[in-house]
Scaffold this active site. Structure first.
Site, short mmCIF file in Angstrom:
data_model
loop_
_atom_site.label_atom_id
_atom_site.label_comp_id
_atom_site.label_asym_id
_atom_site.label_seq_id
_atom_site.Cartn_x
_atom_site.Cartn_y
_atom_site.Cartn_z
N ARG A 1 5.44 -8.79 57.92
CA ARG A 1 4.36 -8.28 58.75
C ARG A 1 4.75 -8.31 60.22
O ARG A 1 5.35 -9.28 60.69
CB ARG A 1 3.10 -9.12 58.55
CG ARG A 1 2.57 -9.10 57.13
CD ARG A 1 1.39 -10.02 56.98
NE ARG A 1 0.95 -10.10 55.59
CZ ARG A 1 0.15 -11.04 55.11
NH1 ARG A 1 -0.31 -11.99 55.91
NH2 ARG A 1 -0.20 -11.04 53.84
N ASP B 1 -0.44 -12.65 37.74
CA ASP B 1 -1.50 -13.29 38.50
C ASP B 1 -2.76 -13.36 37.63
O ASP B 1 -2.91 -12.63 36.65
CB ASP B 1 -1.79 -12.50 39.78
CG ASP B 1 -0.70 -12.70 40.83
OD1 ASP B 1 -0.11 -13.80 40.86
OD2 ASP B 1 -0.45 -11.76 41.61
N TYR C 1 5.52 -12.55 34.56
CA TYR C 1 4.74 -13.32 35.51
C TYR C 1 3.47 -12.54 35.83
O TYR C 1 3.54 -11.40 36.29
CB TYR C 1 5.52 -13.60 36.78
CG TYR C 1 4.72 -14.43 37.76
CD1 TYR C 1 4.66 -15.81 37.63
CD2 TYR C 1 3.98 -13.83 38.78
CE1 TYR C 1 3.90 -16.58 38.49
CE2 TYR C 1 3.22 -14.59 39.65
CZ TYR C 1 3.18 -15.96 39.50
OH TYR C 1 2.41 -16.71 40.35
N GLU D 1 6.85 -30.50 44.36
CA GLU D 1 7.31 -29.68 43.24
C GLU D 1 8.82 -29.50 43.28
O GLU D 1 9.38 -29.13 44.32
CB GLU D 1 6.65 -28.30 43.27
CG GLU D 1 5.16 -28.32 43.05
CD GLU D 1 4.57 -26.92 42.97
OE1 GLU D 1 5.36 -25.95 42.81
OE2 GLU D 1 3.35 -26.78 43.09
N ARG E 1 8.31 -7.70 46.56
CA ARG E 1 6.92 -8.12 46.49
C ARG E 1 6.51 -8.97 47.69
O ARG E 1 5.33 -9.25 47.89
CB ARG E 1 6.68 -8.93 45.20
CG ARG E 1 6.88 -8.13 43.92
CD ARG E 1 6.27 -8.85 42.74
NE ARG E 1 6.86 -10.16 42.51
CZ ARG E 1 7.83 -10.38 41.64
NH1 ARG E 1 8.33 -9.39 40.94
NH2 ARG E 1 8.31 -11.60 41.45
N ARG F 1 11.82 -21.14 34.03
CA ARG F 1 11.88 -22.28 34.93
C ARG F 1 10.63 -23.12 34.71
O ARG F 1 9.54 -22.59 34.46
CB ARG F 1 11.95 -21.84 36.39
CG ARG F 1 13.16 -21.01 36.73
CD ARG F 1 14.45 -21.80 36.65
NE ARG F 1 14.60 -22.68 37.82
CZ ARG F 1 15.59 -23.54 37.96
NH1 ARG F 1 16.50 -23.67 36.99
NH2 ARG F 1 15.68 -24.30 39.04
N ARG G 1 8.41 -27.31 47.45
CA ARG G 1 7.20 -27.34 48.26
C ARG G 1 6.39 -28.60 47.98
O ARG G 1 6.59 -29.29 46.98
CB ARG G 1 6.34 -26.11 48.02
CG ARG G 1 5.74 -26.00 46.62
CD ARG G 1 4.90 -24.73 46.50
NE ARG G 1 4.27 -24.62 45.18
CZ ARG G 1 3.43 -23.66 44.83
NH1 ARG G 1 3.12 -22.71 45.70
NH2 ARG G 1 2.90 -23.62 43.62
#
Length: 382
Positions: free
Chosen positions: A177, A350, A348, A300, A173, A249, A279
């Site tokens: 680039r 979005d 999960y 986090e 996923r 988690r 992060r």
């Protein structure tokens, strides 16, 4: 045909379902254990700095689904926002997703796209079989150097296990680039709600056929008296976790306030294994149309989810999938309940997918009523 319906959870799944079915003329009761609507999308003003904070971590709205984009814009203004992420590795800052800038910077080069593509391909590890786990997938795409600098330590911290234990699909996923495009997402529609997500979800729930009860713990007897229940809580909790708890988690957030800017970007990942947190998010950058003299950030740290913790990321390792299979089979034997959302289906999701699935689930329920068919336990298979 007017039904009495119960929505367990006032996040996106519950709010969209409640709104759609209320507009269809049904009476909907929405329960949530928290003191606010919005679930993990909840936003609020930080009282010390005035910054609009994503309380449970940042949520960026991005989609290619025009209907979903129009739907969320019904309830609040979504302003243009381009998400850009940086990562610190070995004392240097790079751009994510990994792109031509990251590759050239890491290898101290100035390669054009075709040369960089060939260069990375030469670094990749050739396997005599299809990659079986995250690490093998990464090595087959990137080679050892890029994998170890950017993914190995971060992944172990995020998931609490070795990358060899994770499925290869996780890395598929993540884009690689060979341009200088640093927009984190590819989607046609990208933005942030001007006033945060909580007012949008509150507007969805503002309907005369919807009653809302916060600070309310759900238990099975509460379902009695309703014609149907839409349950967006954890799937295993519906059964009292009697066969065991599905693995998640959770996140710990350490708040810090800083005069001026702290890190100069919305999200800074920390790829090195020796740094315990994954992060730092600087929340004023999620609303670039606002200006604040001070900044509020959240550091986090990911860890195993225990009793009483908020489940964020389903782990879905082999033992979890086996347990999930058992709970799914039992769910199909239930009547009068449909399991929805990321917790109800142990996936999960979005936000745009959550909204799409809720819209489709509401349509399926109305169609089932119209044709006198039972509503399935899952509108989308987990």
């Amino acid at each position: 045909m007017r039904k009495s319906l119960l929505m367990v959870g006032a996040g996106l799944s519950g709010a969209v379902l409640a709104r759609q079915l209320a507009e269809a003329g049904h009476d909907v009761t929405v329960l949530d254990t928290r003191s606010h609507v919005g679930g993990n999308c909840h936003t609020q003003r930080d009282p010390e700095t005035g910054v609009l904070v994503h309380v449970y971590g940042p949520h960026i709205f991005h989609t290619d689904d025009a209907e979903v984009w129009d739907y969320i814009n019904r309830f609040g203004r979504i302003r243009p926002y381009t998400h850009r992420v940086k990562t610190t590795s070995g004392g240097r800052v790079y751009t994510l997703p990994m792109n031509l800038h990251s590759i050239n910077q890491f290898f101290d080069a100035a390669m054009p796209p075709a040369e960089a593509r060939a260069f990375v391909a030469a670094k990749a590890v050739t396997l005599p079989y299809t990659p079986r786990n995250f690490e093998e997938q990464a090595l087959s795409m990137l080679g050892h150097e890029l994998y170890e600098a950017f993914f190995k330590g971060y992944t172990a911290k995020q998931w609490g296990c070795e990358p060899t234990e994770l499925p290869a699909a996780i890395l598929k996923r993540l884009p690689l680039r060979f341009t200088y495009d640093d927009n984190y997402f590819f989607h046609t529609y990208q933005g942030m709600p001007e006033d945060g997500y909580t007012p949008i979800i509150a507007a969805m729930l503002d309907h005369p056929c919807i009653s809302l009860s916060l600070n309310t713990q759900f238990d099975r007897p509460l379902a009695q008296g309703f014609d149907h229940v839409f349950y967006s809580g954890p799937l295993d909790s519906w059964f009292g976790q009697d066969a065991g708890a599905l693995g998640y988690r959770t996140l710990d957030f350490a708040r810090l306030v800083h005069d001026g800017d702290y890190q100069g970007c919305a999200v800074m990942n920390y790829a090195d294994a020796e740094i315990p947190y994954t992060r730092v998010t600087e929340h004023k950058y999620f609303a670039p149309w606002e200006h604040h003299a001070r900044s509020v950030c959240y550091r986090e740290t990911s860890r195993a989810c225990g009793p009483g913790d908020i489940p964020y990321y389903p782990i879905r390792l082999a033992k979890d999938k086996a347990l999930l299979t058992d709970y799914i089979a039992r769910a199909h034997c239930e009547t009068g309940v449909t399991f929805v959302g990321r917790l109800g289906t142990y996936r999960y999701l979005d936000m745009d997918v959550t909204i799409r699935e809720a819209l489709d689930c509401a349509a399926l329920y109305l169609e089932s009523l119209a044709h006198d068919r039972p509503m399935p336990a899952f509108a989308v298979a987990p």
